[in-house]
Design a protein around this motif. Structure first.
Motif, PDB file in Angstrom:
ATOM      1  N   ALA A  47      62.334 -22.737  54.519  1.00  0.00           N
ATOM      2  CA  ALA A  47      61.090 -23.233  55.111  1.00  0.00           C
ATOM      3  C   ALA A  47      60.123 -23.822  54.085  1.00  0.00           C
ATOM      4  O   ALA A  47      59.538 -24.878  54.339  1.00  0.00           O
ATOM      5  CB  ALA A  47      60.421 -22.131  55.932  1.00  0.00           C
ATOM      6  N   THR A  65      61.253 -37.704  64.649  1.00  0.00           N
ATOM      7  CA  THR A  65      61.510 -36.297  64.943  1.00  0.00           C
ATOM      8  C   THR A  65      62.097 -35.605  63.715  1.00  0.00           C
ATOM      9  O   THR A  65      62.683 -36.252  62.853  1.00  0.00           O
ATOM     10  CB  THR A  65      62.517 -36.119  66.108  1.00  0.00           C
ATOM     11  OG1 THR A  65      63.746 -36.734  65.748  1.00  0.00           O
ATOM     12  CG2 THR A  65      61.999 -36.717  67.394  1.00  0.00           C
ATOM     13  N   THR A  67      64.657 -32.377  62.992  1.00  0.00           N
ATOM     14  CA  THR A  67      65.598 -31.431  63.588  1.00  0.00           C
ATOM     15  C   THR A  67      66.030 -30.451  62.503  1.00  0.00           C
ATOM     16  O   THR A  67      66.470 -30.865  61.431  1.00  0.00           O
ATOM     17  CB  THR A  67      66.841 -32.162  64.136  1.00  0.00           C
ATOM     18  OG1 THR A  67      66.413 -33.173  65.052  1.00  0.00           O
ATOM     19  CG2 THR A  67      67.775 -31.202  64.838  1.00  0.00           C
ATOM     20  N   ASP A  69      67.119 -25.873  61.836  1.00  0.00           N
ATOM     21  CA  ASP A  69      67.439 -24.603  62.486  1.00  0.00           C
ATOM     22  C   ASP A  69      66.215 -23.681  62.486  1.00  0.00           C
ATOM     23  O   ASP A  69      65.134 -24.052  62.047  1.00  0.00           O
ATOM     24  CB  ASP A  69      68.658 -23.937  61.839  1.00  0.00           C
ATOM     25  CG  ASP A  69      68.434 -23.522  60.395  1.00  0.00           C
ATOM     26  OD1 ASP A  69      67.276 -23.435  59.956  1.00  0.00           O
ATOM     27  OD2 ASP A  69      69.435 -23.261  59.712  1.00  0.00           O
ATOM     28  N   GLY A  70      66.396 -22.476  62.973  1.00  0.00           N
ATOM     29  CA  GLY A  70      65.303 -21.533  63.143  1.00  0.00           C
ATOM     30  C   GLY A  70      64.601 -21.124  61.869  1.00  0.00           C
ATOM     31  O   GLY A  70      63.471 -20.642  61.918  1.00  0.00           O
ATOM     32  N   TYR A  72      63.244 -22.917  59.837  1.00  0.00           N
ATOM     33  CA  TYR A  72      62.108 -23.811  59.637  1.00  0.00           C
ATOM     34  C   TYR A  72      61.026 -23.635  60.696  1.00  0.00           C
ATOM     35  O   TYR A  72      60.075 -24.389  60.745  1.00  0.00           O
ATOM     36  CB  TYR A  72      62.587 -25.260  59.628  1.00  0.00           C
ATOM     37  CG  TYR A  72      63.547 -25.535  58.500  1.00  0.00           C
ATOM     38  CD1 TYR A  72      63.079 -25.924  57.261  1.00  0.00           C
ATOM     39  CD2 TYR A  72      64.913 -25.380  58.674  1.00  0.00           C
ATOM     40  CE1 TYR A  72      63.948 -26.158  56.212  1.00  0.00           C
ATOM     41  CE2 TYR A  72      65.795 -25.615  57.631  1.00  0.00           C
ATOM     42  CZ  TYR A  72      65.306 -26.000  56.406  1.00  0.00           C
ATOM     43  OH  TYR A  72      66.161 -26.231  55.372  1.00  0.00           O
ATOM     44  N   ASP A  73      61.156 -22.645  61.552  1.00  0.00           N
ATOM     45  CA  ASP A  73      60.204 -22.413  62.632  1.00  0.00           C
ATOM     46  C   ASP A  73      59.028 -21.583  62.119  1.00  0.00           C
ATOM     47  O   ASP A  73      58.853 -20.427  62.469  1.00  0.00           O
ATOM     48  CB  ASP A  73      60.912 -21.714  63.802  1.00  0.00           C
ATOM     49  CG  ASP A  73      60.092 -21.751  65.066  1.00  0.00           C
ATOM     50  OD1 ASP A  73      59.110 -22.519  65.113  1.00  0.00           O
ATOM     51  OD2 ASP A  73      60.430 -21.013  66.013  1.00  0.00           O
ATOM     52  N   THR A  74      58.248 -22.217  61.247  1.00  0.00           N
ATOM     53  CA  THR A  74      57.075 -21.557  60.666  1.00  0.00           C
ATOM     54  C   THR A  74      55.855 -22.443  60.888  1.00  0.00           C
ATOM     55  O   THR A  74      55.975 -23.648  61.143  1.00  0.00           O
ATOM     56  CB  THR A  74      57.242 -21.328  59.155  1.00  0.00           C
ATOM     57  OG1 THR A  74      57.272 -22.602  58.502  1.00  0.00           O
ATOM     58  CG2 THR A  74      58.505 -20.537  58.833  1.00  0.00           C
ATOM     59  N   ARG A  75      54.675 -21.854  60.773  1.00  0.00           N
ATOM     60  CA  ARG A  75      53.436 -22.619  60.943  1.00  0.00           C
ATOM     61  C   ARG A  75      53.342 -23.722  59.889  1.00  0.00           C
ATOM     62  O   ARG A  75      52.963 -24.846  60.179  1.00  0.00           O
ATOM     63  CB  ARG A  75      52.232 -21.669  60.847  1.00  0.00           C
ATOM     64  CG  ARG A  75      50.890 -22.346  60.860  1.00  0.00           C
ATOM     65  CD  ARG A  75      50.597 -23.223  62.069  1.00  0.00           C
ATOM     66  NE  ARG A  75      50.786 -22.516  63.318  1.00  0.00           N
ATOM     67  CZ  ARG A  75      50.996 -23.121  64.483  1.00  0.00           C
ATOM     68  NH1 ARG A  75      51.038 -24.433  64.566  1.00  0.00           N
ATOM     69  NH2 ARG A  75      51.164 -22.424  65.573  1.00  0.00           N
ATOM     70  N   CYS A  77      55.731 -25.363  58.394  1.00  0.00           N
ATOM     71  CA  CYS A  77      56.648 -26.457  58.735  1.00  0.00           C
ATOM     72  C   CYS A  77      56.107 -27.260  59.910  1.00  0.00           C
ATOM     73  O   CYS A  77      56.124 -28.495  59.883  1.00  0.00           O
ATOM     74  CB  CYS A  77      58.041 -25.912  59.052  1.00  0.00           C
ATOM     75  SG  CYS A  77      58.928 -25.329  57.605  1.00  0.00           S
ATOM     76  N   HIS A  78      55.605 -26.571  60.937  1.00  0.00           N
ATOM     77  CA  HIS A  78      55.042 -27.278  62.089  1.00  0.00           C
ATOM     78  C   HIS A  78      53.865 -28.147  61.674  1.00  0.00           C
ATOM     79  O   HIS A  78      53.730 -29.280  62.136  1.00  0.00           O
ATOM     80  CB  HIS A  78      54.610 -26.268  63.166  1.00  0.00           C
ATOM     81  CG  HIS A  78      55.747 -25.623  63.878  1.00  0.00           C
ATOM     82  ND1 HIS A  78      56.112 -25.949  65.161  1.00  0.00           N
ATOM     83  CD2 HIS A  78      56.627 -24.680  63.470  1.00  0.00           C
ATOM     84  CE1 HIS A  78      57.152 -25.225  65.526  1.00  0.00           C
ATOM     85  NE2 HIS A  78      57.492 -24.444  64.515  1.00  0.00           N
ATOM     86  N   ASP A  79      53.030 -27.614  60.788  1.00  0.00           N
ATOM     87  CA  ASP A  79      51.865 -28.389  60.317  1.00  0.00           C
ATOM     88  C   ASP A  79      52.308 -29.610  59.505  1.00  0.00           C
ATOM     89  O   ASP A  79      51.758 -30.696  59.662  1.00  0.00           O
ATOM     90  CB  ASP A  79      50.939 -27.513  59.469  1.00  0.00           C
ATOM     91  CG  ASP A  79      50.214 -26.458  60.296  1.00  0.00           C
ATOM     92  OD1 ASP A  79      50.193 -26.575  61.541  1.00  0.00           O
ATOM     93  OD2 ASP A  79      49.670 -25.513  59.685  1.00  0.00           O
TER      94      ASP A  79
END
Length: 87
Positions: A47, A65, A67, A69-70, A72-75, A77-79
């Motif tokens: 991440a 976009t 793409t 995996d899970g 990278y599902d952190t705040r 990364c989203h930011d």
């Protein structure tokens, strides 16, 4: 069942120089070109590398976009993805 590498290490002992590396890459889905690369030690998390990979892609290049995996599902990364205007 052990693979050849495990068997070799058990029989002859571990190499003192063995160091594992991880490669993190950003690929353009449309052209399969590599757009960003980071090589880290094996203990580096996935991440924290995403913002660094996105920085390597010029601001003049649009990112539609991301793409991943899970891992990278952190705040953070989203930011980083949102900062680039990507989904």
């Amino acid at each position: 069942m052990k693979g050849e590498g495990e068997w070799h290490r058990r029989k002859h002992g571990a190499s003192k120089r063995r160091v594992r590396r991880k490669i993190h890459i950003g690929i353009d889905e449309e052209t399969p070109e590599i757009r960003a690369v980071e090589v880290t030690s094996s203990n580096a998390g996935d991440a924290p590398m995403l913002p660094e990979l996105l920085k390597q892609i010029g601001l003049d290049r649009q990112i539609a976009t991301v793409t991943a995996d899970g891992a990278y599902d952190t705040r953070a990364c989203h930011d980083a993805i949102a900062d680039r205007g990507a989904a």
